[in-house]
Structures are given as structure tokens and as C-alpha cells.
Write an enzyme that holds these catalytic residues in place. Structure first.
Site, PDB file in Angstrom:
ATOM      1  N   LEU A 187       0.856  -1.197   0.000  1.00 46.09           N
ATOM      2  CA  LEU A 187       0.000   0.000   0.000  1.00 46.09           C
ATOM      3  C   LEU A 187       0.891   1.247   0.000  1.00 46.09           C
ATOM      4  CD1 LEU A 187      -3.106   0.618   0.092  1.00 46.09           C
ATOM      5  CD2 LEU A 187      -2.802   1.054   2.528  1.00 46.09           C
ATOM      6  N   GLY A 188       1.583   1.439  -1.120  1.00 49.42           N
ATOM      7  CA  GLY A 188       2.375   2.651  -1.306  1.00 49.42           C
ATOM      8  C   GLY A 188       1.531   3.663  -2.053  1.00 49.42           C
ATOM      9  N   ILE A 225       0.991   3.978  -5.329  1.00 49.40           N
ATOM     10  CA  ILE A 225       0.134   3.375  -6.358  1.00 49.40           C
ATOM     11  C   ILE A 225      -0.931   2.498  -5.695  1.00 49.40           C
ATOM     12  CG2 ILE A 225       0.099   1.729  -8.282  1.00 49.40           C
ATOM     13  CD1 ILE A 225       2.882   2.872  -9.086  1.00 49.40           C
ATOM     14  N   ARG A 252       5.825  -5.977 -10.479  1.00 49.77           N
ATOM     15  CA  ARG A 252       6.948  -6.594 -11.174  1.00 49.77           C
ATOM     16  C   ARG A 252       6.737  -8.098 -11.183  1.00 49.77           C
ATOM     17  NH1 ARG A 252       7.827  -2.360 -12.982  1.00 49.77           N
ATOM     18  NH2 ARG A 252       9.734  -1.099 -12.926  1.00 49.77           N
ATOM     19  N   ASP A 284       0.146  -7.597 -15.862  1.00 47.92           N
ATOM     20  CA  ASP A 284       0.783  -6.593 -16.723  1.00 47.92           C
ATOM     21  C   ASP A 284       2.284  -6.836 -16.784  1.00 47.92           C
ATOM     22  OD1 ASP A 284       0.808  -4.213 -18.335  1.00 47.92           O
ATOM     23  OD2 ASP A 284       1.579  -3.089 -16.605  1.00 47.92           O
ATOM     24  N   GLU A 328      10.184 -10.834 -19.040  1.00 49.39           N
ATOM     25  CA  GLU A 328       9.586  -9.985 -20.080  1.00 49.39           C
ATOM     26  C   GLU A 328      10.594  -9.707 -21.188  1.00 49.39           C
ATOM     27  OE1 GLU A 328       8.210  -6.311 -18.349  1.00 49.39           O
ATOM     28  OE2 GLU A 328       7.137  -7.401 -16.793  1.00 49.39           O
ATOM     29  N   HIS A 342       3.033  -5.072 -20.189  1.00 47.79           N
ATOM     30  CA  HIS A 342       3.661  -4.066 -19.307  1.00 47.79           C
ATOM     31  C   HIS A 342       3.355  -2.644 -19.794  1.00 47.79           C
ATOM     32  CE1 HIS A 342       7.218  -3.171 -16.410  1.00 47.79           C
ATOM     33  NE2 HIS A 342       6.317  -2.211 -16.383  1.00 47.79           N
TER      34      HIS A 342
END
Ligand code: 8YV
Length: 310
Positions: free
Chosen positions: A150-151, A153, A230, A254, A259, A277
């Protein structure tokens, strides 16, 4: 002051950078060694974005390097510990992308629970007429959502979900005093108590496989995983395995391990929504990120300071 570009830059940053400067570009091997021999002593600042990033060996090869300016909020592709040890400052592009990434998370939650992408495929394949109505899906409104990380974003995601009457819980290393959301003491505890687990924590070694097999099993056959953070945070092999045997309801991703390669075992699943992403990839936000990266660069070139150091 010589600028070195590492990796391929976003078009928005490439445009702003080359309008103001004439940077060098780090070539791949085998040209790299010769390039470093000629230019290493002049390079004072690196501009990069995501992979391949900057490792300790590259820092070691650049004796005058003073700053690494990263396009993107996440700096997991940079060895920040090695930079700190060498007195190299690192900047990122926080905050300007919060809303766009949170929007992406909401989009993934809706798409995954309601099956919109699968339903779109159903219509396009002519199956509506042939097979009848699309199977029932799951409601987002009123669902229980767990946010891992819970930062800034994560908080923007939570704010949006409150509008859908969701019961929101979170796990961070430490409980946030005064937070309106329920705190879960561990990722497993969080996963066991929600319908959707949203991964919004920073990447890097500290969070590697924080969402392991136990967490995914705690989420269970009725649970959904959404990851906009990530790929490294999630045990992707366990995720794929549990999705295949029906011990998870679905996933919205995402980001991935390795990747831009996405395993066929994920691509073949219909209950999985896969994005390339693109969490922050709107024209407005990417331009704002580029502008902030440029502000960091110019500030370092003129004062030796950064606007948004990590
Ligand atoms: C970018 C991101 O796509 O900000 C981040 O950490 O993951 C994305 O916004 C990426 O950093 C660009 O390379």
C-alpha cells in the site's frame, strides 16, 4: 559532463533528451569493451529506463559516474546498493504515474473478474450465435480486495475501489498508522481473506517471490491474482501450475518473469488477462515521466542534485 544512454529509451524521453543533448549510447558486446576504453573517463551521468538497467560492473567501469537517471518509478533494474556504496545518486519518476497505473489495475480487475477479454474473443469467434450466452462471471462491486504494497500506487488503487464498495485490506512490512484499511500481518493472511490479491509492491531482491506458492494457495480456487508491479514478486511457475489445475480462479497480469517473453502455458489460458507491461503507458503520463526524468538530468548537470532521488 558526458551523458550515457543505457538501453533503448522511451520515444517520449528520447525526443526530449536528444533535443537538448548529444548523449553517447552504450553498445552491446563485443563493441562495449572498446567503447568503454575510449569513453569511460568522460561519462558522469547515465540515462536509462527499465531493462537492462545498470549493474555494479558497469558502475565499476565508469570512474566519474555520479548519477543514474531512470525513466520509471521502479528502479529494480539498477543495483541501488552498489550505487549507494559508490556515492552514485539515483533518480526515478514517482507520482506522475500513480493514477494511470491505478487505472490499469482497475481495468485488469474488471477484465479478469468479468471476463471481458474472453467474452470479446467469444463474440469474435462467432460463439455467441453458435453456443449461446457467455458463462456467468464475478462481480467486482462488493468484493474483498487485498493490496500487497500500500504505497502511492497501492493507495490510488484502494481509493478507486472504495467507489465500488469493496472491502479493502493490505499488507506492508509495517502497518500504516491511521490507515482506513484492514491490515493483514502477512501476504498469506492477506491472500486467505480476499477475493482478489493485487500486487502493487516495488520489485527487487526484497520482494522476490513474496507471492509464493503458499500465498497463491491461500488465495484459492475462488481467488484472482492481479499484478501491476513486477514479475519478480510472483512465483510465476507456481502461478501457472495452480491456474492450470483450477486452484486459482484467474489472473490479470501486466508484468512477468522474463519480459517480454510470456510463456505459452499462460497464453493458452482463457481465464487470464495478459497485458504487455503497459501500466503507465498513456501519452500524457509517459510524457510527464520523460519530463521528470529530464528535470532530474538537468538538475544534476547544473547543481549535482536530483529532483526525485530514490
Ligand atoms: C515503465 C514501470 O514501463 O515506472 C515503472 O516502474 O514499470 C513503467 O512505468 C518502465 O519503467 C519503463 O521502462
Amino acid at each position: 559532463m558526458t551523458i550515457l544512454v543505457v538501453g533503448r529509451l522511451e520515444p517520449s524521453l528520447e525526443k526530449q533528451l536528444t533535443a537538448a543533448h548529444t548523449p553517447l549510447r552504450l553498445p552491446a558486446e563485443p563493441e562495449r569493451a572498446d567503447f568503454l576504453q575510449r569513453h569511460a573517463d568522460a561519462i558522469t551521468v547515465i540515462v536509462c529506463g527499465g531493462r537492462p538497467g545498470v549493474d555494479a560492473a558497469l558502475m565499476e567501469a565508469l570512474p566519474r559516474l555520479g548519477a543514474i537517471v531512470n525513466f520509471g518509478a521502479g528502479v529494480d533494474a539498477i543495483d541501488v546498493t552498489a550505487a549507494r556504496e559508490r556515492g552514485i545518486v539515483v533518480s526515478n519518476t514517482p507520482d506522475v504515474l500513480n493514477d494511470t497505473v491505478a487505472d490499469t489495475a482497475l481495468g485488469l480487475i474488471f477484465d479478469t473478474l468479468r471476463g471481458f477479454a474472453a467474452a470479446d474473443r467469444y463474440v469474435r469467434a462467432g460463439r455467441w450465435a453458435a453456443d449461446g450466452p457467455f458463462p456467468y462471471t464475478r462481480d467486482v462491486t462488493g468484493s474483498r480486495i487485498g493490496i500487497l504494497g500500500l504505497g502511492r500506487i497501492g493507495a490510488a488503487i484502494a481509493t478507486r475501489l472504495a467507489g465500488f464498495d469493496c472491502a479493502i485490506a493490505y499488507h506492508n512490512r509495517r502497518e500504516i498508522p491511521g490507515s482506513p484499511y484492514r491490515y493483514a500481518a502477512s501476504p498469506v493472511e492477506l491472500a486467505a481473506s480476499v477475493d482478489v490479491l493485487v500486487v502493487a509492491t516495488a520489485g527487487g531482491p526484497d520482494s522476490a517471490h513474496l507471492v509464493d506458492r503458499d500465498v497463491l494457495e491461500a488465495l484459492g480456487p475462488q481467488g484472482y491474482l492481479v499484478n501491476i508491479a513486477r514479475g519478480s514478486v510472483v512465483d510465476q511457475d507456481a502461478l501457472i501450475e495452480l491456474l492450470h489445475v483450477g486452484r486459482l480462479a484467474g489472473a490479470g497480469l501486466d508484468v512477468y518473469t522474463g519480459e517480454p517473453d510470456v510463456p505459452a502455458a499462460l497464453r493458452e489460458l482463457d481465464n487470464v488477462v495478459l497485458l504487455p507491461h503497459m501500466g503507465s503507458a498513456t501519452a500524457r503520463t509517459r510524457t510527464a515521466m520523460a519530463t521528470l526524468a529530464m528535470r532530474n538530468l538537468e538538475e544534476f548537470l547544473t547543481s549535482g542534485q536530483l529532483v526525485t532521488p530514490v
